[in-house]
Scaffold this motif. Sequence first.
Motif, PDB file in Angstrom:
ATOM      1  N   ARG A 164       1.980  42.041  36.989  1.00 38.77           N
ATOM      2  CA  ARG A 164       1.876  43.496  37.088  1.00 38.77           C
ATOM      3  C   ARG A 164       2.470  44.188  35.871  1.00 38.77           C
ATOM      4  O   ARG A 164       1.970  45.223  35.420  1.00 38.77           O
ATOM      5  CB  ARG A 164       2.543  43.973  38.370  1.00 38.77           C
ATOM      6  CG  ARG A 164       1.830  43.511  39.633  1.00 38.77           C
ATOM      7  CD  ARG A 164       2.484  44.066  40.881  1.00 38.77           C
ATOM      8  NE  ARG A 164       1.743  43.661  42.074  1.00 38.77           N
ATOM      9  CZ  ARG A 164       2.080  44.014  43.320  1.00 38.77           C
ATOM     10  NH1 ARG A 164       3.151  44.777  43.524  1.00 38.77           N
ATOM     11  NH2 ARG A 164       1.353  43.605  44.333  1.00 38.77           N
ATOM     12  N   LYS A 167      -0.123  43.976  33.198  1.00 41.42           N
ATOM     13  CA  LYS A 167      -1.187  44.957  33.420  1.00 41.42           C
ATOM     14  C   LYS A 167      -0.761  46.340  32.929  1.00 41.42           C
ATOM     15  O   LYS A 167      -1.546  47.046  32.266  1.00 41.42           O
ATOM     16  CB  LYS A 167      -1.541  45.018  34.903  1.00 41.42           C
ATOM     17  CG  LYS A 167      -2.676  45.973  35.226  1.00 41.42           C
ATOM     18  CD  LYS A 167      -3.005  45.957  36.711  1.00 41.42           C
ATOM     19  CE  LYS A 167      -4.128  46.942  37.041  1.00 41.42           C
ATOM     20  NZ  LYS A 167      -4.458  46.932  38.493  1.00 41.42           N
ATOM     21  N   GLN A 171      -2.323  48.515  29.432  1.00 35.54           N
ATOM     22  CA  GLN A 171      -2.863  49.874  29.484  1.00 35.54           C
ATOM     23  C   GLN A 171      -2.210  50.799  28.467  1.00 35.54           C
ATOM     24  O   GLN A 171      -2.777  51.837  28.121  1.00 35.54           O
ATOM     25  CB  GLN A 171      -2.677  50.445  30.895  1.00 35.54           C
ATOM     26  CG  GLN A 171      -3.511  49.740  31.963  1.00 35.54           C
ATOM     27  CD  GLN A 171      -3.202  50.243  33.362  1.00 35.54           C
ATOM     28  OE1 GLN A 171      -2.239  50.985  33.585  1.00 35.54           O
ATOM     29  NE2 GLN A 171      -4.012  49.822  34.321  1.00 35.54           N
TER      30      GLN A 171
END
Length: 234
Positions: A164, A167, A171
Amino acid sequence: MASKRTLRQRALEILTRLKQHYPDSTCALQYQTPLQLLVATILSAQCTDERVNRVTPELFRRFPDAQALAMAPREEIETLIHSTGFYRNKAKHIQGACQKILTDFGGELPRTMPELLTLPGVARKTANVVLAHAFGINAGVTVDTHVKRLSRRLGLTEQEDPVRIEKDLMQLLPQSDWENWSIRLIAHGRAICEARKPRCDQCFLADLCPTAPLIQPASPKTKDKTKVPSQARA
């Protein structure tokens, strides 16, 4: 909570400074082939790169490729890598990965994330290291203990799980700099932003770090549990 745009701007400024201060940072593991990098990265789990680099020369001299490692007596591999810790599991993973490379990939280390993840002992961190440094492919952001700790301290993620965290970072950062971020943040974690005694007074990122004024050096027995307070998160 700040907007994604604000987070991205701060992440890019942090990246710029990291590049300026650690221009020559690269993978600390020593290897000559993509397979050797894979093996070294597997060995680096819960072990220092320096220790791995002391072990791998003899390991690779004895067993230089996938064929040799796949056919080697497991006990010999275990003996050679014993000092890296968890040597039985690591030997099992190394040998299993080499056997699968031979049977499923024609003896060549695969170059995609999905294929690498089918190899025993290979998760996203290992696959990212191999793809970036052996093949020049930025498939993700390598999240080791330094990247996890510093990305949280810098307020760029609130996640605990490495996948996570990755991720979130993907971004915020341009794909071409995904590995630049990791390798330089690791250098910063070793040089200044240590887990127990971060030297915030010497840190060139302090003005961008919401936890810099809040961190108190932990006692040697206290595990780093730094959290970004809600009012300071970005």
